[in-house]
Structure formats: C-alpha cells, structure tokens
Design a protein around this motif. Structure first.
Motif, PDB file in Angstrom:
ATOM      1  N   LYS A   1       0.837  -1.195   0.000  1.00 58.73           N
ATOM      2  CA  LYS A   1       0.000   0.000   0.000  1.00 58.73           C
ATOM      3  C   LYS A   1       0.877   1.252   0.000  1.00 58.73           C
ATOM      4  CE  LYS A   1      -3.666   2.438   2.482  1.00 58.73           C
ATOM      5  NZ  LYS A   1      -4.682   2.387   3.566  1.00 58.73           N
ATOM      6  N   MET A   2       1.948   1.240   0.798  1.00 60.70           N
ATOM      7  CA  MET A   2       2.856   2.384   0.833  1.00 60.70           C
ATOM      8  C   MET A   2       3.445   2.665  -0.553  1.00 60.70           C
ATOM      9  SD  MET A   2       4.912   1.506   4.372  1.00 60.70           S
ATOM     10  CE  MET A   2       6.014   2.935   4.269  1.00 60.70           C
ATOM     11  N   ILE A   3       3.844   1.608  -1.246  1.00 62.63           N
ATOM     12  CA  ILE A   3       4.422   1.770  -2.583  1.00 62.63           C
ATOM     13  C   ILE A   3       3.380   2.309  -3.557  1.00 62.63           C
ATOM     14  CG2 ILE A   3       5.396   0.495  -4.539  1.00 62.63           C
ATOM     15  CD1 ILE A   3       6.738  -1.331  -2.392  1.00 62.63           C
TER      16      ILE A   3
ATOM     17  N   LEU B   1      11.366   3.541   2.804  1.00 57.70           N
ATOM     18  CA  LEU B   1      11.062   2.677   3.939  1.00 57.70           C
ATOM     19  C   LEU B   1      10.302   1.437   3.505  1.00 57.70           C
ATOM     20  CD1 LEU B   1      11.108   2.096   6.944  1.00 57.70           C
ATOM     21  CD2 LEU B   1       9.075   3.534   7.209  1.00 57.70           C
ATOM     22  N   ALA B   2       9.379   1.599   2.551  1.00 53.86           N
ATOM     23  CA  ALA B   2       8.591   0.448   2.108  1.00 53.86           C
ATOM     24  C   ALA B   2       9.496  -0.620   1.496  1.00 53.86           C
ATOM     25  CB  ALA B   2       7.533   0.893   1.103  1.00 53.86           C
ATOM     26  N   TRP B   3      10.419  -0.205   0.631  1.00 58.81           N
ATOM     27  CA  TRP B   3      11.334  -1.158   0.004  1.00 58.81           C
ATOM     28  C   TRP B   3      12.280  -1.777   1.035  1.00 58.81           C
ATOM     29  CZ3 TRP B   3       9.646  -2.688  -4.386  1.00 58.81           C
ATOM     30  CH2 TRP B   3       8.984  -1.812  -5.251  1.00 58.81           C
TER      31      TRP B   3
ATOM     32  N   ALA C   1      16.242  -9.902  -1.497  1.00 59.59           N
ATOM     33  CA  ALA C   1      16.423  -8.843  -0.503  1.00 59.59           C
ATOM     34  C   ALA C   1      17.391  -7.776  -1.020  1.00 59.59           C
ATOM     35  CB  ALA C   1      16.938  -9.427   0.810  1.00 59.59           C
ATOM     36  N   ARG C   2      18.448  -8.187  -1.686  1.00 61.72           N
ATOM     37  CA  ARG C   2      19.415  -7.201  -2.232  1.00 61.72           C
ATOM     38  C   ARG C   2      18.754  -6.341  -3.298  1.00 61.72           C
ATOM     39  NH1 ARG C   2      24.224 -10.322  -4.443  1.00 61.72           N
ATOM     40  NH2 ARG C   2      25.322  -8.336  -4.460  1.00 61.72           N
ATOM     41  N   ARG C   3      17.938  -6.974  -4.159  1.00 62.52           N
ATOM     42  CA  ARG C   3      17.267  -6.196  -5.217  1.00 62.52           C
ATOM     43  C   ARG C   3      16.281  -5.200  -4.610  1.00 62.52           C
ATOM     44  NH1 ARG C   3      16.949 -11.323  -7.683  1.00 62.52           N
ATOM     45  NH2 ARG C   3      14.706 -11.469  -7.243  1.00 62.52           N
ATOM     46  N   LEU C   4      15.568  -5.645  -3.603  1.00 64.72           N
ATOM     47  CA  LEU C   4      14.610  -4.743  -2.955  1.00 64.72           C
ATOM     48  C   LEU C   4      15.323  -3.589  -2.256  1.00 64.72           C
ATOM     49  CD1 LEU C   4      12.233  -7.449  -1.450  1.00 64.72           C
ATOM     50  CD2 LEU C   4      11.625  -5.790  -3.227  1.00 64.72           C
ATOM     51  N   LEU C   5      16.440  -3.880  -1.609  1.00 66.70           N
ATOM     52  CA  LEU C   5      17.184  -2.824  -0.919  1.00 66.70           C
ATOM     53  C   LEU C   5      17.757  -1.827  -1.922  1.00 66.70           C
ATOM     54  CD1 LEU C   5      17.931  -1.937   1.911  1.00 66.70           C
ATOM     55  CD2 LEU C   5      20.040  -3.263   1.716  1.00 66.70           C
TER      56      LEU C   5
ATOM     57  N   THR D   1      15.811   1.356  -2.671  1.00 66.26           N
ATOM     58  CA  THR D   1      15.800   2.510  -1.762  1.00 66.26           C
ATOM     59  C   THR D   1      16.719   3.615  -2.242  1.00 66.26           C
ATOM     60  OG1 THR D   1      17.607   1.687  -0.356  1.00 66.26           O
ATOM     61  CG2 THR D   1      15.370   0.965   0.192  1.00 66.26           C
ATOM     62  N   GLY D   2      17.546   3.350  -3.262  1.00 67.25           N
ATOM     63  CA  GLY D   2      18.456   4.375  -3.767  1.00 67.25           C
ATOM     64  C   GLY D   2      19.537   4.708  -2.752  1.00 67.25           C
TER      65      GLY D   2
END
Length: 607
Positions: A223-225, A233-235, A251-255, A258-259
């Motif tokens: 929902k945040m995204i 924070l969502a990512w 997890a690495r791709r998601l992090l 966050t840029g």
C-alpha cells in the motif's frame, strides 16, 4: 475636510509602525490552505511551491515563515529552514506553530536546550496543541527523560484522543515498554484517521513484522508503494522480510530500490552488510560494516558480523587489530574466539590459535562484564566532568571505572547521572549495573524494574535475570522472561532463557519447540544451542532427531565439551556405535568434569 483617500496610505503605515494589525489583509482567506494540506501529508516540496505562490501574491516573509520553515524541515534542508524560523518573527495566529517548528529544528540540530526554550514559547500560544506535546515528548525522550516523555504523550492524547501523531508517538513508546502486539491497536486507531499517512503505515508495517505477521506487513508495504512508489522505507521493510525468509538475492534487489536515501542510516548499513556477507561478497560487507562499527562499536551483534566479514575477506591483520583485545576478555563470545583462532591457524601460528580455540571449544556461558571502551579512562573522565548528565559521557565513564575495579567511583557517576535525569531509562539501568558490581543485587533489581517500565531491551532482561539469581530469587525470573517473550516474540535471548526455564521444569516439549525455532532463525552454528536442543529431543523421545542435531554440533566444534557430550549421549540412547559413544563420554568427562547427564548416558550404554 481632509481627503480620506489621500490619508489612507499614511494611516496604514502609522498602524504598522505602531505595531498594530494592518488595515489591509496581506494574505487572502484560504490562500494558505493548499500549503497547509501539502505539509500535513508530509510533502515539503509541494508545500514550498504553494507558499512561493502566496509570497508572489503579496504576502510577507512573516506571513509564511512558520510554514516555510516546516516545508524545508520536511525536505531535510535545516540550514534554509533556520533562515525562516531563526528570527522568531511569525504572523498573528502562527506564533504557536512557528515556535514549535523552531523547537523541532533545534532538536534535529542537536541543540536540546534551545529546543526546550522554543517549545516553552510555543506553549504560551498553544498550551493544548497535541502536536506540540508530541514534539515535547520526543525532545524529552532523546534528552534522557523517558518518564517525562510518557507524560507528554498522555497530555497529547488527552488533548486530542484521535490525533494520528499523538497515537503514533504513544504507540512507539508502548513498543519499548510492552512489546509489538501492545502497540498495534494504537497504530490501527491512528490509521482510521489517516489511512494514507506514510509515517503511520511504515511504523505499522515494521511492528507487524516484529510481531511475526509477515503477510500483513507485506500488504501494508505494498500500500505504501502504491501511495509513494519511491518511498525508501517500504522497500527496506520488504528487503527485511525477504532476508528473514532467506531470499538473499531478492532482498538485495529490494534494498537497491531505496536508492541512496538509506546509505548512511544504521539500519540500512547493517542490512546491506549482512546481505553482502550472505551473498559471498565479504570485502564489500566488511567495508559497509566497518562504517557502522565506527559508530556503534559496543553492539555485540555488529561486532560478530564485522569480525566474520574480516575473516572471510582474509583481512586477518585488521581482524586481530580490532578484535584480539575483545577476544581476550573472559566474556568473549565463543564464535568470536573461533574466528580469531581459525585466523591464527590459517596464518600458520598454531601456538597463538590454541588458547582461543580451546576457550571456544569449552563453550561456557560467560559472566556479564562491563562493555569495553576505546578511549582512555582519563579522557572519559574529562568528558564526564564537562557534561555529567549526558548519557554519551556518563555511561562510558562508569563502564570504564567498573572495568578498572573502581566500583565506588562508578557508583558516584551513576548516582549523579540518575540525580540529573531521574526519568531516564538509561540512568536507571546504569545505576542497576553499578549496584550489581557492588554486590547489591536487590538495589539492582529495583533499578532494572524501573528502567524496564520505560524501555525494556532484552539485554536488560538478561541483567535482570542475573540480578534475581544473585539475590537468591531465581524463580522470580521465570514469569518475567515468559511475559517478555510473549511481548517480544522475536527476542532470541528471551527464547533461550524461557527454554532453559521450561527444561528445568521438565516441560521438554516447550523447550524443544523454542530451541528448534531458534535454530531455524540463525542458530544453526551455535554449538551450545544445538547441544541443548539435542537433549530436549532426547527427553521428548525423538532419538533420531537428537542424534542428527548432536552430529551437527560435533561437526562444527569437535573439541567442544558440550558437543562431545551431546553426541556421546545421543549415540548411547540410540544404541549405536557403543565403543565410539564410550570414548566420547570419556572425553566429555575430561573436558567438562563429571555430571548427572554423563552418568545417565553411561547407565544407558551399559544397561
């Protein structure tokens, strides 16, 4: 008769010079509404754009100063925010908000006394503003006045029971006091008022995750995204969820999504370091964890991760430089001893490796000792003299005095800190630590309980348990640990304590469940945990599982007394390899000394 039209400009000027309200409105009614709406939803950029339009329409700096300062704070530009807020010139009706924003600015800049002065002025204009009381509470919290922060939170809720920010702040405090589940209803109540508030959604998602409700956490982050696709924070929270599930690449791709916004934030650094370590990029992990270690050198989990990264990147010189002194302490973790010993072995220095590996193999539970400090005690003394009420000076100095055996000196420092900040959880915990060192377990229990009523980390639970034992009240620790685990189900330390309590009560099924859960959550290399689990599996009649677990422990540390005993017992109960089982039991007795479990295993073997 004079021409009033010719006099009107002079009258307006005279009124302004006299300090009265202008006769002509400079801001049209409702002109500020778009800016206020943007700021309320946390959009500083849109707020600034709207305020620039108001200025272009004829408003003065004073008219928009309070809101412009807020917009710039939201954007993280504290220097420009000070240009607008620093003079303290705010339009009539905006004074309370302006002084509150200046207080927030001072707090963010670390000027806590100046922040308090600004909030005091704001109270003169808006004594029942719930947002002001939330800000006052946050100031008190970071200033070491946690009890007073709780009072501010209650004042905010009394003024506005459904205010989202007041509910959010109280939820954050409640998490520290009573655990994750206790905070969730407050987040949910706040979200009823502001369902798309990103700050609330982020806190709610994080709390759901810690409470073990991963699917719901994921739904909230999605929902945040949907609201703000680039919100870091969502990512980050999704990356944490993936990491806990063992999906390192995901997890690495998601992090990465966050840029750069979390690259210097401790939580972001730690997660990225862990992920790179698990991905086999030890050099990169060591660089990331070193940056965090320079800021949080006393964090034991971080110490072990950083030491592992240095070991796996073959940077043995830095490993020894950073961690040999820590490994030389009696309370050094077995895993750190193993890393140091193996490093010396790989360098060809078996003589230096032997004492570290021998201590790791013993796998004894170390006594609680003061955390070591990097700076000399003389330097710490000078800092404390200049600022005796600051946690960053009082706590390290007291620890160093305890490490040096100067208990009386540490008592003086702790008493002074508590006197200056009677509502500080940290001051109360330090007072308890010093009382423990002085042999005053009862006083330590009292101080620890007061501290836990405000903030209850699991390290405090461990110290409270030791204090109960030393006071001859070990049974009192059992319900405390059980309640703690119910409130903070993610605490590994609490799970170990409760598993031990259940084992002593012959509730081996509950002990086994807890220990197996700990193994799944990263305890697969903890030899003592595996040995304890093997015994719990034996006691619940699962000999095959006990043997497999004991073999895993022994493979990790063949020289360990507890692993040797666990494997010998498991073989004896399984009726397998009797000669090997007897040899292992003999070796365990040499390493550990005689004990009832060994005697039981010998009877089983011979019977």
């Amino acid at each position: 008769m004079p021409d009033l039209r010719r006099l009107l400009p002079a009258l307006v000027l005279a009124a302004a010079l006299a300090g009265g309200a202008p006769l002509l409105a400079r801001v049209e009614p409702g002109a500020m509404d778009p800016a206020k709406a943007a700021l309320q939803r946390g959009d500083g950029i849109a707020g600034e754009v709207a305020l620039r339009k108001v200025l272009a329409a004829g408003a003065t700096r004073t008219d928009v100063a309070a809101r412009m300062g807020e917009a710039l704070i939201l954007q993280g530009d504290l220097v420009k925010a000070r240009d607008w807020l620093g003079p303290g010139q705010f339009a009539p009706g905006e004074e309370g908000h302006g002084w509150r924003m200046l207080g927030m600015l001072e707090r963010l800049d670390g000027n806590l006394p100046a922040a308090g002065q600004a909030y005091d002025k704001a109270l003169g204009y808006a004594p029942k503003d719930p947002l002001l009381w939330v800000d006052i509470g946050r100031l008190r919290y970071v200033g070491g006045e946690q009890v007073q922060a709780l009072d501010a939170a209650e004042r905010a809720l009394a003024a506005a029971p459904d205010n989202p920010r007041a509910l959010e702040f109280r939820a954050q405090l409640l998490r520290d006091q009573r655990g994750w589940d206790a905070a969730l209803p407050l987040y949910e109540q706040a979200l009823e008022q502001a369902p798309n508030d990103l700050s609330l959604l982020g806190g709610y998602a994080a709390t759901l995750g810690e409470a073990g409700r991963g699917a719901e956490m994921l739904a909230v982050t999605r929902k945040m995204i949907g609201i703000a696709p680039k919100h870091p924070l969502a990512w980050y929270l999704q990356a944490v969820l993936a990491a806990r599930a063992g999906k390192v690449d995901l997890a690495r791709r998601l992090l990465d999504r966050t840029g750069t916004r979390l690259q210097d934030v401790p939580a972001g650094l730690l997660l990225r370091g862990v992920l790179e370590l698990e991905a086999g990029n030890a050099n990169l992990a060591a660089g990331l964890l070193e940056r965090l270690y320079e800021r949080q050198g006393a964090n034991q989990r971080l110490q072990l991760l950083y030491a592992r990264a240095l070991y796996e990147s073959n940077d043995f010189n830095k490993l020894h430089e950073r961690f040999d002194p820590l490994a030389s302490r009696p309370d050094a973790p077995a895993y750190l001893l193993e890393l140091i010993g193996r490093a010396y072995e790989e360098q060809g220095d078996r003589l230096a490796a032997a004492p570290f590996l021998d201590r790791a193999a013993a796998a004894t539970i170390p006594a609680i000792m003061p955390i070591p400090e990097r700076d000399p005690i003389g330097v710490l003394a000078l800092r404390w003299t200049d600022a005796p009420g600051v946690p960053a000076t009082a706590v390290p100095y007291a620890r160093s005095l305890l490490a040096a055996g100067n208990v009386a000196g540490a008592q003086g420092v702790a008493a002074r800190f508590r006197q200056l900040h009677p509502g500080s959880a940290e001051a109360l915990a330090l007072f308890g630590d010093v009382a423990m060192a002085a042999g005053q377990a009862g006083a330590a229990i009292d101080a620890y309980k007061l501290s836990a009523a405000v903030r209850f980390p699991d390290t405090l639970l461990l110290r409270l348990g030791e204090a109960f034992d030393k006071a001859g009240r070990g049974a009192d620790a059992v319900p405390v640990a059980a309640r703690y685990l119910a409130a903070f189900p993610g605490s590994r330390m609490a799970a170990r304590m409760v598993a031990g309590h259940r084992a002593f009560a012959d509730d081996w099924g509950a002990a086994r469940t807890l220990l197996e859960n700990l193994r799944r959550r990263g305890g697969g290399r903890d030899v003592r945990l595996l040995a304890d689990l093997s015994l719990a599996q034996l006691r619940t009649g699962d000999t095959a599982a006990a043997l497999a677990t004991a073999q895993q422990a022994h493979a990790l540390q063949p020289a360990s007394g507890v692993a040797t005993q666990a494997l010998g017992m498991a073989l004896a109960f399984a009726g397998q390899e009797a000669p090997r089982a007897a040899a292992l039991l003999d070796k365990a007795q040499v390493l550990n000394g005689p004990n009832p479990l060994l005697a039981e295993a010998r009877r089983k073997l011979n019977g």
